[in-house]
Motif scaffolding. Structure first.
Motif, PDB file in Angstrom:
ATOM      1  N   ASN A  24      71.615  26.902  50.847  1.00  0.00           N
ATOM      2  CA  ASN A  24      72.410  27.142  49.311  1.00  0.00           C
ATOM      3  C   ASN A  24      71.695  25.950  48.533  1.00  0.00           C
ATOM      4  N   ALA A 150      74.375  28.301  42.185  1.00  0.00           N
ATOM      5  CA  ALA A 150      75.146  27.388  43.000  1.00  0.00           C
ATOM      6  C   ALA A 150      76.327  27.891  43.458  1.00  0.00           C
ATOM      7  N   ASN A 151      76.858  28.984  43.094  1.00  0.00           N
ATOM      8  CA  ASN A 151      78.115  29.618  43.483  1.00  0.00           C
ATOM      9  C   ASN A 151      77.949  30.868  44.463  1.00  0.00           C
ATOM     10  N   TYR A 152      76.844  31.219  44.808  1.00  0.00           N
ATOM     11  CA  TYR A 152      76.434  32.381  45.715  1.00  0.00           C
ATOM     12  C   TYR A 152      75.778  31.683  46.985  1.00  0.00           C
ATOM     13  N   ASP A 153      76.265  32.107  48.141  1.00  0.00           N
ATOM     14  CA  ASP A 153      75.910  31.638  49.368  1.00  0.00           C
ATOM     15  C   ASP A 153      74.304  32.155  49.553  1.00  0.00           C
TER      16      ASP A 153
ATOM     17  N   VAL B   9      80.006  33.671  37.175  1.00  0.00           N
ATOM     18  CA  VAL B   9      80.454  33.600  38.600  1.00  0.00           C
ATOM     19  C   VAL B   9      81.806  34.419  38.795  1.00  0.00           C
ATOM     20  N   LEU B  12      80.392  37.917  39.851  1.00  0.00           N
ATOM     21  CA  LEU B  12      80.258  37.799  41.313  1.00  0.00           C
ATOM     22  C   LEU B  12      81.408  38.269  41.885  1.00  0.00           C
ATOM     23  N   PHE B  16      82.667  41.579  44.161  1.00  0.00           N
ATOM     24  CA  PHE B  16      83.136  41.626  45.467  1.00  0.00           C
ATOM     25  C   PHE B  16      84.279  42.156  45.899  1.00  0.00           C
ATOM     26  N   HIS B  79      84.333  24.135  45.099  1.00  0.00           N
ATOM     27  CA  HIS B  79      82.896  23.611  45.421  1.00  0.00           C
ATOM     28  C   HIS B  79      83.362  22.214  46.040  1.00  0.00           C
ATOM     29  N   LYS B  97      83.208  26.933  48.394  1.00  0.00           N
ATOM     30  CA  LYS B  97      82.121  27.629  47.665  1.00  0.00           C
ATOM     31  C   LYS B  97      80.795  27.214  48.261  1.00  0.00           C
ATOM     32  N   PRO B  98      79.622  27.510  48.177  1.00  0.00           N
ATOM     33  CA  PRO B  98      79.282  29.068  47.579  1.00  0.00           C
ATOM     34  C   PRO B  98      80.184  30.177  48.156  1.00  0.00           C
ATOM     35  N   ILE B  99      80.104  31.488  47.275  1.00  0.00           N
ATOM     36  CA  ILE B  99      80.763  32.762  47.770  1.00  0.00           C
ATOM     37  C   ILE B  99      79.871  33.147  48.883  1.00  0.00           C
ATOM     38  N   GLU B 100      80.716  33.428  49.915  1.00  0.00           N
ATOM     39  CA  GLU B 100      80.174  34.408  50.891  1.00  0.00           C
ATOM     40  C   GLU B 100      81.260  35.436  51.057  1.00  0.00           C
TER      41      GLU B 100
END
Lengths: 471, 123
Positions: A24, A150-153, B9, B12, B16, B79, B97-100
């Motif tokens: 990450n 930074a915000n997505y895995d 963000v 995203l 989802f 975060h 975070k991050p987004i899973e």
């Protein structure tokens, strides 16, 4: 926080990176064209992708997507079955030309939501950034893109043909969590490749340049030799090892200390290699696994030398107690040699070692100024792991005990033995103990005899007595 | 409802959550999120802690202190490593975070199911 890591696909590079690239984060792989950036990126992509969390490789404007795929197929890490299921290749260059540089975060977000990659590679990111209308747009778009990452895995690798001066100027280096540079030089009569960690946020890494090679296996890194971390906590061995050279042990106080390093210096033909081989042979036959590291005689030539001593190497090799590690002095890489030696030492496969000769290593050292540091680190490893070492060093002077070396190797060595030829019609080989750390030693010069039975110290030599026998 | 100041963000999260079958309303700061939540009474509120005007923890605390909004499921999604603080202000769950995406959707699903079951059991 102890982050999970992504293996680089190479054990050596993982060691440099303290286990791999942290997950990450944004990693920049930089270097001139042809340095191996793309191979590294592809290697780690194929090594880590799964069908559930694939890797997404976005080509841009430096190389067409088709070329990426066809070039990769020659490497062992390439797995055709993984393409389009675990490793996804897409073109980011064309849609970006159509929509403009400002659309970069939007386009990447689309890829992330559609493909849900665990690893994202953009190659070349530099070529992409050149589409920006100016520095302001580049900064703004990069900031948005970094926010997205930074915000997505997802672990991101931005590959680019950046030069070292770009690091302080381009905004991409400010958003990068790690920067790994690859470069190539033509030092010491051959091509040398180095990899260096320029920045590694939130984690330690092995500093300095590390040699690497590219083969069909991909990229192999040989971490720069450093002293062992356990230095200072190991116990000094009180034991001595018999050298196996008749007459020598008595001159140095019943043999070498276990874990000591001895410098054996002398002119060509003085018996350095033979003395070294006999030292190893004695170990191999008394339960101390032996390693011969040589750069001149190849294994066949060495067999001939050993046969001359009445010793057939195969017999000892059958017991797996004697190994020859030969590297041609033309192609040899110093750090690769160190890596091969240390691997065996760490596994406890070696108790005696001969390095024949230091001069060859020095000639192939890409940085002669740190050659003595390199030898010092190697000696520390031997001391910690209780490996007794003999290093040979060739002197130009046949008849005089000349200056040993300019690398302070003799100061670092526990023992120093000097060989020479005596002048006159009937030249004799002689040996003199110059230094033994931690014990008294004989002060005289002795005749060294080489016969079919091997090497032995037969008696003191004096100008007057011309090699009288020991009393 | 999702409280997130960053549009990319938001994009995203919208993708989802909508893919999982939810319709999503966004707020970009804590104060407007509080006002909209009181007005809309969403099934859940996902909030970052680091949002303008009123931080996500304060948003959660105020929602849980109000009898009319107490039943809104609150997920603090940040975060910042603040699980303990999130639970202290009454959050139903905390995710870092991050987004899973799968973890986010699964967690929300479980929270909503649990909330419905406990609401049914109430007299």
């Amino acid at each position: 926080m102890n982050r999970k890591r992504i293996s680089s696909g190479d054990r050596g590079l993982d060691e440099v990176l303290s286990g791999g690239f942290p997950e990450n984060m944004i990693h920049v792989l930089m270097g001139a064209p042809g340095t191996g950036k793309t191979i590294l990126a592809e290697q780690l992509v194929f090594g880590n992708a799964t069908s559930k969390r694939p890797a997404l490789y976005l080509s841009t404007l430096s190389e067409p997507l088709e070329k990426f795929i066809s070039n990769t197929q020659g490497y062992a890490f390439f797995n055709p079955a993984a393409v389009a299921s675990e490793v996804l290749f897409e073109d980011l260059g064309r849609p970006l030309i159509e929509k403009g540089f400002a659309a970069l975060p939007e386009l990447i977000a689309e890829f992330l939501t559609q493909r849900k990659p665990k690893i994202l590679v953009i190659d070349s990111f530099k070529a992409l950034s050149e589409l920006a209308s100016g520095l302001e747009e580049r900064r703004k778009v990069l900031f948005e893109t970094a926010t997205l990452f930074a915000n997505y895995d997802c672990t991101v690798f931005l590959v680019g043909e950046y030069a070292s001066e770009d690091v302080t100027e381009l905004p991409i280096f400010a958003i990068a969590d790690s920067i790994v540079s690859l470069n190539k030089t033509g030092l010491a009569g051959g091509e040398h490749r180095f990899i260096r960690v320029e920045k590694f946020r939130g984690s330690s890494s092995l500093p300095g340049p590390h040699t690497f090679a590219i083969s069909e296996r991909g990229l192999q890194v040989y971490p720069r030799l450093v002293s062992p971390a356990t230095f200072g906590t190991y116990k000094m061995a009180d034991d001595r090892v018999a050298t196996g050279i008749k007459g020598l042990d008595e001159l140095i106080g019943k043999g070498f200390w276990v874990g000591s390093t001895t410098l054996l210096a002398g002119p060509t033909g003085a018996g350095k290699t033979m003395l070294g081989l006999q030292f190893l042979r004695h170990g191999a036959t008394t339960g101390e696994p032996a390693l011969y590291v040589g750069f001149q005689e190849n294994p066949v030539q060495l067999e001939r030398v050993m046969a001359g001593l009445g010793w057939t190497g195969e017999k000892v090799q059958e017991k797996r107690a004697f190994e020859i590690l030969y590297r041609s002095p033309v192609e040899m890489r110093v750090d690769e040699v160190a890596s091969a030696i240390l691997e065996r030492v760490r596994q406890g496969k070696v108790k005696r070692i001969v390095i024949d000769a230091l001069g060859d290593l020095k000639r192939r050292s890409p940085d002669p100024s740190r050659f003595s540091d390199y030898i010092y680190a190697l000696m520390q490893w031997f001391a910690v792991r209780q490996v007794t070492c003999l290093m040979t060093y060739e002197l130009g002077e046949l008849f005089e005990f000349h200056r040993i070396s300019g690398e302070e190797i003799s100061n670092m060595s526990d023992n120093v033995l000097l060989l020479r030829f005596t002048p006159g019609a009937r030249m004799k080989r002689t040996l003199r103990v110059v230094k033994t750390r931690g014990s008294a030693h004989d002060q005289e010069e002795h005749v060294l005899e080489i016969t079919r039975k091997g090497v032995s110290v037969v008696g003191a030599w004096s100008e007057k007595g011309k090699g009288k026998n020991r009393s | 409802m999702v409280v997130e100041r960053n549009p990319i963000v938001q994009r995203l999260e919208k993708f989802f959550l909508e893919q999982a079958g939810y319709s999503v309303e966004f707020a970009t700061d804590g104060l407007s999120a509080l006002a909209r939540a009181q007005e809309l009474r969403p099934a859940f509120l996902v909030t970052e802690i680091l949002v303008p005007k009123l931080d996500g923890l304060a948003v959660c605390k105020r929602l849980k202190a109000n009898a009319e909004t107490r039943s809104i499921v609150v997920l603090i999604f940040s975060h910042l490593d603040a699980e303990e603080r999130a639970l202290e202000v009454g959050a139903d769950a905390f995710l870092r975070k991050p987004i899973e995406d799968e973890l986010l959707v699964d967690t929300l699903q479980k929270l909503i199911t649990k909330h419905r079951e406990s609401s049914r059991g109430e007299p």
